[in-house]
Design a protein around this motif. Structure first.
Motif, PDB file in Angstrom:
ATOM      1  N   UNK A  96       0.814  -1.206   0.000  1.00  0.00           N
ATOM      2  CA  UNK A  96       0.000   0.000   0.000  1.00  0.00           C
ATOM      3  C   UNK A  96       0.853   1.264   0.000  1.00  0.00           C
ATOM      4  N   UNK A  97       2.125   1.162   0.321  1.00  0.00           N
ATOM      5  CA  UNK A  97       3.010   2.309   0.187  1.00  0.00           C
ATOM      6  C   UNK A  97       3.225   2.681  -1.275  1.00  0.00           C
ATOM      7  N   UNK A  98       3.116   1.721  -2.166  1.00  0.00           N
ATOM      8  CA  UNK A  98       3.420   1.946  -3.571  1.00  0.00           C
ATOM      9  C   UNK A  98       2.201   1.900  -4.488  1.00  0.00           C
ATOM     10  N   UNK A  99       1.198   1.108  -4.147  1.00  0.00           N
ATOM     11  CA  UNK A  99       0.031   0.909  -5.003  1.00  0.00           C
ATOM     12  C   UNK A  99      -1.243   1.003  -4.177  1.00  0.00           C
ATOM     13  N   UNK A 100      -2.345   1.404  -4.804  1.00  0.00           N
ATOM     14  CA  UNK A 100      -3.645   1.273  -4.130  1.00  0.00           C
ATOM     15  C   UNK A 100      -3.999  -0.212  -3.997  1.00  0.00           C
ATOM     16  N   UNK A 101      -4.686  -0.557  -2.949  1.00  0.00           N
ATOM     17  CA  UNK A 101      -5.012  -1.958  -2.709  1.00  0.00           C
ATOM     18  C   UNK A 101      -5.974  -2.523  -3.748  1.00  0.00           C
ATOM     19  N   UNK A 102      -6.796  -1.685  -4.356  1.00  0.00           N
ATOM     20  CA  UNK A 102      -7.692  -2.165  -5.414  1.00  0.00           C
ATOM     21  C   UNK A 102      -6.930  -2.687  -6.622  1.00  0.00           C
TER      22      UNK A 102
ATOM     23  N   UNK B  69      -8.508   2.866  -2.410  1.00  0.00           N
ATOM     24  CA  UNK B  69      -8.432   3.585  -3.682  1.00  0.00           C
ATOM     25  C   UNK B  69      -7.162   4.399  -3.860  1.00  0.00           C
ATOM     26  N   UNK B  70      -6.447   4.677  -2.794  1.00  0.00           N
ATOM     27  CA  UNK B  70      -5.225   5.481  -2.857  1.00  0.00           C
ATOM     28  C   UNK B  70      -4.094   4.728  -2.187  1.00  0.00           C
ATOM     29  N   UNK B  71      -2.871   5.027  -2.596  1.00  0.00           N
ATOM     30  CA  UNK B  71      -1.761   4.494  -1.820  1.00  0.00           C
ATOM     31  C   UNK B  71      -1.681   5.284  -0.522  1.00  0.00           C
ATOM     32  N   UNK B  72      -0.781   4.912   0.368  1.00  0.00           N
ATOM     33  CA  UNK B  72      -0.726   5.558   1.683  1.00  0.00           C
ATOM     34  C   UNK B  72      -0.491   7.053   1.508  1.00  0.00           C
TER      35      UNK B  72
END
Length: 147
Positions: free
Chosen positions: A53-59, A122-125
């Motif tokens: 989640x630091x790099x990519x949205x979880x979706x 929907x967003x990364x961290x």
């Protein structure tokens, strides 16, 4: 209710796949995978979701992580390394799905938790998210897995 029970069973298979991976590769367990090994899969998925989640949205990574978990599950299932009673687990999941659908909507969830889960999926961290609202600062690790 049947759809949510089926999706919970798929999630159980994914968690079992990652449990097999952690138990056999990282912990070097050569015996069978049993019920209590599912905790390893939970912890591995929690750590993996936090890191990614630091790099990519979880979706964006949900389907990839699920496919890899199902691949590990099928590999270890065909090698006969899993001794988990899936019938009992499916009955428990059906029972909890039934109880959940009987309760109705919770008033607080759309007001508080849904916005946090949407931000995380929907967003990364986002650094500084707690500056928008104080309730965004205190997140549970459970919110990272509520997809």
């Amino acid at each position: 209710m049947i759809l949510s029970t089926f999706s919970n069973l798929i999630i159980l298979l994914v968690i079992t796949g990652y449990s097999c991976l952690v138990s056999s590769v990282i912990l070097k367990n050569k015996s069978y995978i049993e019920n209590y090994h599912l905790v390893y899969g939970f912890f591995f998925l929690f750590i993996l979701s936090l890191f990614l989640n630091f790099f990519f949205p979880l979706n964006n990574i949900f389907y990839i992580v699920s496919a890899i978990g199902l691949t590990f599950f099928s590999y270890f299932f065909f090698k006969k390394k899993i001794k988990i009673n899936f019938f009992l687990h499916s009955l428990i999941l059906f029972f909890f799905s039934f109880i959940t659908y009987l309760q109705g909507d919770n008033v607080d969830s759309p007001m508080y938790h849904l916005q946090i889960i949407k931000w995380l999926s929907n967003e990364k961290i986002v650094f500084g998210l707690s500056n928008l609202e104080i309730r965004f600062a205190i997140n549970s690790i459970w919110f990272y897995t509520c997809q």
